[in-house]
Design a protein around this motif. Structure first.
Motif, PDB file in Angstrom:
ATOM      1  N   LEU A  85       2.670   1.512  -3.367  1.00 10.76           N
ATOM      2  CA  LEU A  85       1.749   1.926  -4.428  1.00 10.76           C
ATOM      3  C   LEU A  85       1.409   3.409  -4.282  1.00 10.76           C
ATOM      4  O   LEU A  85       1.244   4.123  -5.260  1.00 10.76           O
ATOM      5  CB  LEU A  85       0.463   1.103  -4.379  1.00 10.76           C
ATOM      6  N   TYR A  86       1.341   3.851  -3.047  1.00 10.80           N
ATOM      7  CA  TYR A  86       0.994   5.257  -2.843  1.00 10.80           C
ATOM      8  C   TYR A  86       2.142   6.150  -3.262  1.00 10.80           C
ATOM      9  O   TYR A  86       1.954   7.206  -3.846  1.00 10.80           O
ATOM     10  CB  TYR A  86       0.611   5.512  -1.367  1.00 10.80           C
ATOM     11  N   MET A  87       3.356   5.687  -3.005  1.00 10.91           N
ATOM     12  CA  MET A  87       4.527   6.506  -3.292  1.00 10.91           C
ATOM     13  C   MET A  87       4.763   6.651  -4.800  1.00 10.91           C
ATOM     14  O   MET A  87       5.253   7.676  -5.240  1.00 10.91           O
ATOM     15  CB  MET A  87       5.777   5.881  -2.669  1.00 10.91           C
ATOM     16  N   ILE A  88       4.449   5.626  -5.547  1.00  7.73           N
ATOM     17  CA  ILE A  88       4.730   5.682  -6.988  1.00  7.73           C
ATOM     18  C   ILE A  88       3.906   6.796  -7.635  1.00  7.73           C
ATOM     19  O   ILE A  88       2.697   6.841  -7.501  1.00  7.73           O
ATOM     20  CB  ILE A  88       4.424   4.331  -7.681  1.00  7.73           C
ATOM     21  N   CYS A 100       0.843  -1.201   0.000  1.00  5.36           N
ATOM     22  CA  CYS A 100       0.000   0.000   0.000  1.00  5.36           C
ATOM     23  C   CYS A 100       0.875   1.247   0.000  1.00  5.36           C
ATOM     24  O   CYS A 100       0.656   2.185  -0.759  1.00  5.36           O
ATOM     25  CB  CYS A 100      -0.930   0.015   1.211  1.00  5.36           C
TER      26      CYS A 100
END
Lengths: 302, 352
Positions: B349-352, B346
């Protein structure tokens, strides 16, 4: 006698109170928008805009309003309470990102297009921050059934075509469902998130990502990883494996393998049509309205 | 013919083979003897005697007196032991209903790998099973759970095999390219002919039907450098089993294993593609077979009313067997791993 008259009066008052409160209940209260009258003597336009023969008509057909109100609900789509809440959102946006933001709703569009209406409304009133009049105007055009956003100054770079497209696509369904308040509120949220990210640099996915699909996606990945790890852990407890090869007994020096030839026996070629899809995210396309000010923007029907 | 008696040449007490120093230690008088010394005192069979035995295979009379054979009434297993080692239970089924029979049939083993490790090593290895195995039930590896532990020489057949002949493979080569409108995928199928020849030395096959083939397979490898000429003096202190799978039957497994390796080795000469066998004309010839005894510690474990069989290679100390899974631990670990990975993905995915 006295009592009887008093009784009748009381009944009437009671009736009136009930009637009034009933009317009050079924009709939401709408605030009216104050407009000033433009004339050829006083165009009421910001400094720096030249009045020419071509744009004179545009100016005169544009309502002159108080630019501090920010919400111009000519189509009466919001209740007072909703306007209050939206105004709070708008002010937060303006304070935080140093860009102006106005919301306009119209039942009748007296111009050629939502774009023209939005541009004129922005240009001929005193909107915008700084010399470049940075800011956004969000228009709900009930006549054309279109939402349109126009960007000016720094907002043009901040909201490139892809961002505008995404923002409008995300909210237009609310308008279709007549939930104008919710659509507008979500619209402000999205453009705030973009402003928070800064100028477009490929990071937009963070705003556009749906929390639910992210969770689902990560759950699937986690599930696969967990299964792999568990298989490894479980296999550690299995120390019995049937041997099907005799690799360790093979005498390497005894191996003699001769190549008796390779022949092509079949050849098959398949072709697939390549779909060149357009990539999103690039730049901002601009246009300029009758005032000569450059705008970015885009619309979406509902 | 004298009965094999493993008696201390010094004091005459019972004497056992000690894997630690590869000598015969007398527990009573403390004397130590090498194989030569044992042979000198006629404790062990001399080379001449072994040869004699081999030549007289048909006359089984001599052999019958050498070893006691215990016959299990329960499962039918036959266990050999010299007369000083008394088998009190059946190593396969745990039954105590075993009968001593002085009958021994079949051939004498030609070679043997003597035990290199002792009972205590097997217990230690069993206790170490918990290492890196979080899913094992908590007290499974407690030495208290070991019901029986016995050192057994297990009969194996070894085969020297020659594989040779022609073998054909099919394989695809795929090339892709594209122009502005289409992507092209070209699949070329080739037929590749190979002539292959290779030798295998001492392919092992378990000669006892009562041990699972896969359990015995898992004990491999045995290092053949440790093979010595068979001498029944080595059996003292241990049990030995007699083969019950015929040499002609056991060879099937050896051939299958050799064939798989021969195909695989030949396939490797085709690089950059996955080749499938289209025609296999490889022939297997037996060059030689041997009957050998290999040392195995059998560890019978009882945990929560279930029995588990572990085996340790008596030469290398490799422990094999199936360790049960703790349901509780498996579920707890799955949830733990899932949550950690979920949080990490999570965040990523948020950082990308």
């Amino acid at each position: 006698m006295y009592c009887a008259i008093y009784d009748i009066r009381m009944k009437r008052i009671k009736f009136l109170i009930i009637l009034l409160s009933f009317i009050f209940l079924i009709t939401p209260v709408y605030a009216s928008t104050n407009t000033k009258q433009r004339s050829e003597n006083d165009y009421l336009i910001p400094n720096g805009i030249e009045v020419t023969e071509t744009n004179k008509n545009n100016i005169l057909t544009t309502p002159a309003i108080d630019e501090t109100e920010k919400i111009y609900d000519f189509a009466n789509l919001f209740s007072d309470y909703e306007e209050e809440k939206l105004l709070r959102q708008i002010n937060t946006y303006i304070d935080q990102y140093k860009m102006d933001l106005a919301v306009v709703t119209v039942n009748e569009n007296n111009k050629n297009s939502p774009q023209e209406y939005a541009d004129d409304f922005y240009d001929y009133n005193h909107f915008g921050k700084g010399n470049n009049r940075d800011g956004i105007l969000f228009l709900i055009d009930m006549q054309n059934r279109e939402i349109y956003m126009t960007t000016t100054g720094n907002a043009i770079r901040m909201y490139n075509d892809h961002r505008i497209d995404f923002s409008l696509k995300k909210v237009y369904k609310n308008m279709t469902n007549k939930d104008y308040y919710k659509g507008t509120s979500e619209y402000i949220e999205i453009i705030s998130k973009y402003a928070n990210l800064g100028l477009p640099s490929g990071q937009d996915r963070r705003v556009e990502k749906d929390i639910l699909s992210t969770l689902l996606f990560s759950s699937i990945i986690s599930l696969i990883i967990t299964i792999i790890i568990m298989i490894i852990l479980i296999s550690k407890n299995k120390l019995v494996n049937k041997q099907e090869t005799a690799e360790q007994y093979l005498q390497k020096e005894s191996i003699q393998i001769n190549d008796l030839g390779n022949t092509l026996i079949n050849s098959n070629t398949v072709r697939h049509y390549i779909d060149h899809d357009t990539s999103s995210g690039g730049g901002s396309s601009t246009h300029s309205g009758s005032s000569g000010i450059s705008h970015g923007g885009g619309g979406h029907g509902f | 013919m004298e009965a094999l008696d493993n008696k201390c040449p010094a004091c005459g007490a019972k004497i056992d083979f000690n894997p630690k120093n590869q000598k015969w230690d007398c527990k009573y008088c403390g004397s130590k003897f090498t194989l030569e010394e044992m042979q000198k005192y006629q404790n062990a069979s001399s080379k001449e005697e072994n040869k004699k035995e081999e030549t007289k295979k048909s006359t089984k009379k001599e052999e019958t007196e050498d070893l006691d054979v215990y016959h299990c009434k329960n499962c039918g297993a036959e266990v050999m032991a010299d007369e000083n080692t008394t088998a009190t239970f059946c190593v396969y089924c745990g039954s105590t209903a075993i009968l001593k029979e002085k009958i021994m049939e079949g051939t004498i083993p030609t070679q043997i790998i003597p035990f290199k490790n002792v009972k205590q090593d097997a217990i230690e290895k069993f206790k170490q099973l918990s290492k890196n195995r979080p899913l094992m039930p908590k007290f499974f590896n407690d030495s208290k759970n070991i019901e029986k532990i016995s050192g057994i020489y297990i009969p194996f057949w070894t085969y020297d095999l020659n594989v040779s002949g022609n073998i054909d493979f099919n394989y695809n080569r795929i090339t892709t390219w594209s122009d502005s409108h289409y992507q092209y995928t070209k699949t070329d199928t080739y037929l590749s002919k190979r002539n292959s020849h290779m030798n295998f030395e001492k392919v092992l096959v378990d000669g006892s039907s009562r041990f699972d083939d896969d359990l015995m397979d898992s004990l491999e490898p045995f290092h053949y450098k440790g093979l010595v000429e068979y001498n029944h003096a080595y059996l003292s202190g241990f049990l030995a089993e007699k083969y019950d799978v015929d040499e002609k039957k056991a060879i099937e497994r050896a051939e299958k294993r050799a064939m798989n390796t021969a195909i695989e080795t030949t396939r490797k000469t085709i690089t950059g593609a996955v080749a499938t066998v289209s025609k296999n004309k490889l022939n297997i010839k037996k060059i030689k077979n041997d009957y050998i005894l290999l040392p195995v510690w059998m560890v019978n474990v009882k945990y929560k009313d279930k029995t588990y069989t572990f085996a340790m290679n008596g030469q290398t100390g490799k422990m094999v067997g199936n360790i049960p899974l703790s349901m509780k631990r498996t579920v707890a670990f799955s949830i733990l791993i899932f949550s950690i990975v979920e949080v990490i993905t999570c965040i990523v995915l948020y950082m990308i």
